[in-house]
Design a protein around this motif. Structure first.
Motif, PDB file in Angstrom:
ATOM      1  N   VAL A 350     -20.360 -13.973  22.211  1.00  0.00           N
ATOM      2  CA  VAL A 350     -20.414 -12.510  22.250  1.00  0.00           C
ATOM      3  C   VAL A 350     -19.155 -11.928  21.623  1.00  0.00           C
ATOM      4  O   VAL A 350     -18.157 -12.623  21.434  1.00  0.00           O
ATOM      5  N   ARG A 372     -24.227  -9.603  21.542  1.00  0.00           N
ATOM      6  CA  ARG A 372     -24.337 -10.997  21.113  1.00  0.00           C
ATOM      7  C   ARG A 372     -23.862 -11.160  19.679  1.00  0.00           C
ATOM      8  O   ARG A 372     -24.061 -10.292  18.833  1.00  0.00           O
ATOM      9  N   ASP A 391     -27.960  -7.849  24.036  1.00  0.00           N
ATOM     10  CA  ASP A 391     -26.762  -8.192  24.796  1.00  0.00           C
ATOM     11  C   ASP A 391     -26.962  -9.495  25.546  1.00  0.00           C
ATOM     12  O   ASP A 391     -28.090  -9.946  25.781  1.00  0.00           O
TER      13      ASP A 391
END
Length: 856
Positions: A350, A372, A391
């Motif tokens: 991330v 991400r 995400d």
């Protein structure tokens, strides 16, 4: 050498850990703090004294020189230094988070440093210390109580009363008092501190590889409390007798584990065990950890007992393992959280900024939603971890067991990223009991890594994100609960039962409210039972005996039925859902009673007094009352939950309201089966089985389906989350001009303004037909909602003179929308209040219920 008085040590005073000595100063004996010296002096040593402290050890020659120097200067300086100060005694009653955080040891050491006598004890209200000594030293003690408390302590108030001096020669930690009414603030569970982690990894330390290492600065608190005051006997550690070594640390004021209630070691602490699928023991201690690591590396699913319940874990990079866990848990498309071994692994998966790193790695260690990265081939987590989600929910190890599970030192490496999801069947509370785990999780897990320290209080992981300069909680639980919230005004003793989704309850009295940890959705009897247990536990910790209960005004909510069932003759006040959303935001920002704001409550559902499903509301509100100033235009909601789980139904409802034909070339229309289309057409035309709704959440669903993003979902807000991710990926310039809502004034004076979504729907349809990418449609729609919010704020500032805006409701979990709206409002000189301490969703609504009920 500083100016001081020479004195000769008579003896080291017992009971002060070599910090206090009896010193002869020209025939007068005084108790002096010797803690600033490199090592304690011996009897007969000369020391140089200044302001009650021994500053250095000197020889007899220097002692004579110092005494001669003072005589040459005259008696003034000597008299000032040696004059007996009046002896005073004061009682300090400390309230706040002061139990289980090393506060009594801190008081003990502070008193020793200042050569004070007296005592300290836990009480039902906090901590009480009585100290006696020189007036200046007692005053300094009071200053340090508030200015220099231990790291996990939160001092809310200190009440000071003068007491008659009684003498005495020592300072003691007295037995805890349970005679007064319980009212204290228990610390949340906190992640393992750096010192404990260093000992965990140190082969020379006696707690090397101890899965339950802890100290006064870290470890379990809230989840092990069985009663108050907070002492070992009132925790689930009571059954573990301390060994001699642990007892020595526990009793030593100089030790980091002085009165650390969860203290333990390999010899006397909880025992780790790995149990196989047939109930057989596969190993204990390190052997259990090695075997569990091997199972995870081999694609198996392991139930792991944590602080507040069991987790289900598997290798997050193993597609087959994650898919199997999703199948067993009947998870649908709902994303899993991923625990990573360290920050380096997180950075691989991330993107993080400095604020997000601090949030991820702080003492609370919540799950943090983060954008991400696009993984290189063969890297990243399995697609099944968070399918279609922009995400990834990431957390770092927060217990020593987690750290050991990933491996330290020469351990054979295992997975560096683990799915870590609540150990429960879908829709039920997290499992905490060992026997229940073996039965209830049997269809889900291949093995159980457990220990014999009971979990008293269930507590899920918290979930958070960082948006527009501040933390935005999405689920407030471990690491945060049960910390109290200071209220802007005193309230009577009340209990709020919250809402049916993301339920929390809250107790309040006086200047504080205690919002519970996350309980869950009230669609299962076990969750209703969990609400009962949680309310009882909060009552035990706080001592609040509610005179009235507060519930959501929805007549069908199970949380409301629970409140009525538990009223026992007490009144039950009902509160409108969206008013409670706004009141919760006002409360956490300390807005005073009678102060009105322009409130925007955007969510998926809430019962309106007119029988409609509200959710796109503009309220002129304070705590006592609200006026519905504007709302989204009503569209028909057919079939309730069916339309929530099938966004194409909401798309067709919006097309119907905008008078746009159902063209099968539109993705949403094509997604709806022909027979279902016919039924919907009949329902919309006749209102049969339909409820009008002004829900902003359902509007997001409709646009997501129209744009071809999601037509069916497995969990609430799935379509809106996907739409947010697309909007984030579109640059502002490329998005172009946002769509426009129609704003229609009410026909009569005092009628709400209506924000008509029909122009937005027409523009979306036009873009879809023109082949505009979904990313741009999503960005234009988000910008349209932000612009509508600003336009309505301007309208009602002009009408009311109000310049403060409050943003609440689950739609404001959307980072793109919240950031755009907040930025645009501030650019127009509005003061913007947004959630920071509680979730904007229904997990924060109980606070608003308390404040509204208390306001009459």
């Amino acid at each position: 050498m500083c100016l001081g008085i020479p004195g000769r040590v008579v003896e080291i005073v017992e009971g002060y850990a070599d910090q206090l000595a009896l010193v002869d100063v020209e025939g007068a004996r005084r108790r002096i703090n010797v803690g600033m010296l490199d090592s304690p002096p011996a009897a007969g040593d000369w020391v140089l004294l200044h302001m009650g402290f021994a500053m250095e050890i000197i020889d007899e020659t220097k002692a004579a020189e110092a005494l001669s120097g003072l005589e040459m200067m005259g008696s003034g300086a000597r008299e000032t230094e040696d004059a007996e100060q009046p002896r005073v005694r004061r009682r300090f009653e400390v309230r706040g988070v002061v139990q289980g955080v090393g506060f009594r040891p801190f008081v003990y050491v502070t008193a020793a440093e200042l050569a004070l006598t007296g005592s300290v004890a836990n009480t039902g209200s906090g901590v009480v210390a009585e100290v006696e000594g020189d007036a200046d030293a007692v005053a300094e003690f009071g200053r340090r109580l508030q200015a220099d408390p231990p790291p996990l302590a939160v001092v809310e108030s200190v009440a000071v009363t003068e007491q008659p001096p009684t003498g005495g020669a020592e300072f003691v930690i007295a037995a805890s008092s349970t005679s007064d009414r319980v009212r204290t603030l228990v610390s949340p569970d906190t992640a393992t501190c750096r010192d404990c982690l260093a000992e965990l990894r140190d082969p020379a330390d006696r707690r090397h590889r101890h899965p339950f290492i802890t100290c006064t600065h870290c470890g379990p608190r809230f989840t092990i409390v069985t009663g108050m005051p907070y002492d070992r006997a009132a925790t689930t550690m009571a059954a573990f007798d301390m060994c001699d070594d642990c007892r020595a640390e526990y009793d030593d004021p100089r030790d980091r584990r002085f009165h650390a209630q969860p203290i333990a070691c390999h010899a006397c602490g909880p025992r780790l065990e790995l149990v196989g699928g047939q109930g057989e023991t596969l190993g204990h201690g390190d052997q259990a950890l090695r075997a569990a690591r091997q199972l995870l590396a081999g694609g198996k699913i392991v139930a792991i007992k944590g602080l507040g319940g069991y987790h289900l874990a598997c290798d997050a990079r193993d597609e087959a393992a994650v898919t199997e866990l999703r199948r067993r848990k009947q998870r649908g498309g709902k994303p899993f959280a991923v625990m990573v071994a360290d920050l380096d692994v997180a950075e691989e998966l991330v993107t993080l900024d400095d604020d997000e790193r601090d949030l991820l790695g702080g003492s609370r260690k919540p799950i943090v939603l983060l954008p991400r990265r696009t993984p290189a081939a063969g890297t990243g987590v399995a697609a099944a971890v968070a399918p279609g989600n922009p995400d990834l929910g990431v957390l770092l190890p927060y217990t020593p067991l987690h750290v050991l599970l990933f491996g330290i030192g020469d351990d054979t490496p295992g997975p560096d990223a683990l799915v870590m999801t609540s150990g429960n069947r879908s829709g039920e509370p997290i499992v905490t009991d060992d026997a229940s785990a073996l039965t209830e999780l049997a269809p889900l897990a291949d093995a159980w890594l457990r220990h014999d320290r009971p979990i008293q209080v269930p507590c899920d992981d918290s979930v958070s994100r960082f948006v527009a300069g501040a933390e935005l909680p999405l689920r407030r639980s471990r690491g945060y609960a049960p910390l109290p919230l200071a209220l802007p005004f005193d309230i009577p003793p009340l209990l709020a039962s919250g809402a049916d989704l993301k339920n929390t309850c809250a107790l309040g009295e006086g200047g504080y409210a205690w919002v519970s940890q996350h309980i869950g959705d009230m669609d299962d009897l076990s969750t209703v039972d969990a609400l009962t247990r949680t309310a009882a536990q909060l009552g035990l910790l706080t001592g609040v005996e509610p005179e009235q209960l507060v519930a959501d005004a929805h007549p069908g909510y199970r949380s409301g039925a629970w409140a009525r069932a538990h009223a026992k003759g007490r009144a039950v006040r009902t509160v409108q859902h969206h008013h409670a959303h706004i009141a919760a935001v006002l409360g956490e920002h300390g807005v005073g009673p009678g102060e009105r704001v322009i409130g925007f409550a955007y969510d998926g559902t809430g019962h309106g007094p007119d029988g409609a499903v509200w959710g796109g509301e503009t309220l002129i509100a304070d705590y006592k009352s609200y006026r519905r100033a504007a709302h989204l235009a009503y569209v028909p909601l057919a079939g309730g939950d069916a339309s929530v789980l099938r966004p194409y139904r909401m798309a067709l409802a919006q097309l119907y309201a905008a008078k746009i034909p159902w063209d099968e070339k539109l993705p949403a229309v094509a997604a709806c089966p022909a027979k279902e289309r016919d039924v919907l057409a009949h329902q919309f035309a006749t209102d049969f089985g339909c409820v009008p709704t002004s829900s902003m959440g359902r509007l997001f669903d409709a646009v997501a389906s129209l744009a071809g993003v999601r037509h069916e979902v497995a969990y609430e807000a799935e379509a809106a989350i996907a739409l947010e991710g697309l909007a984030r990926s579109a640059s502002g310039e490329a998005a172009g001009t946002p769509y426009d809502f129609g704003v229609l004034a009410g026909r009569d004076v005092g009628e709400p303004v209506v924000a008509d979504a029909a122009p937005v729907i027409r523009a979306v349809v036009s873009d879809v037909r023109a082949g505009v990418p979904p990313e741009l449609i999503a960005a234009r729609f988000h910008a349209a909602v932000a612009a509508l919010t600003v336009d309505l704020a301007e309208l009602f500032r002009h009408r009311t003179g109000l310049g403060v805006v409050a943003l609440g409701g689950g739609v404001f979990q959307n980072a793109v929308l919240l950031e755009e709206t907040q930025r645009a409002l501030r650019a127009r000189d509005f003061t913007v209040l947004r959630p920071r301490l509680l979730p904007p969703n229904d997990g924060g609504i109980a606070l608003g219920q308390l404040l509204i009920a208390a306001s009459g």
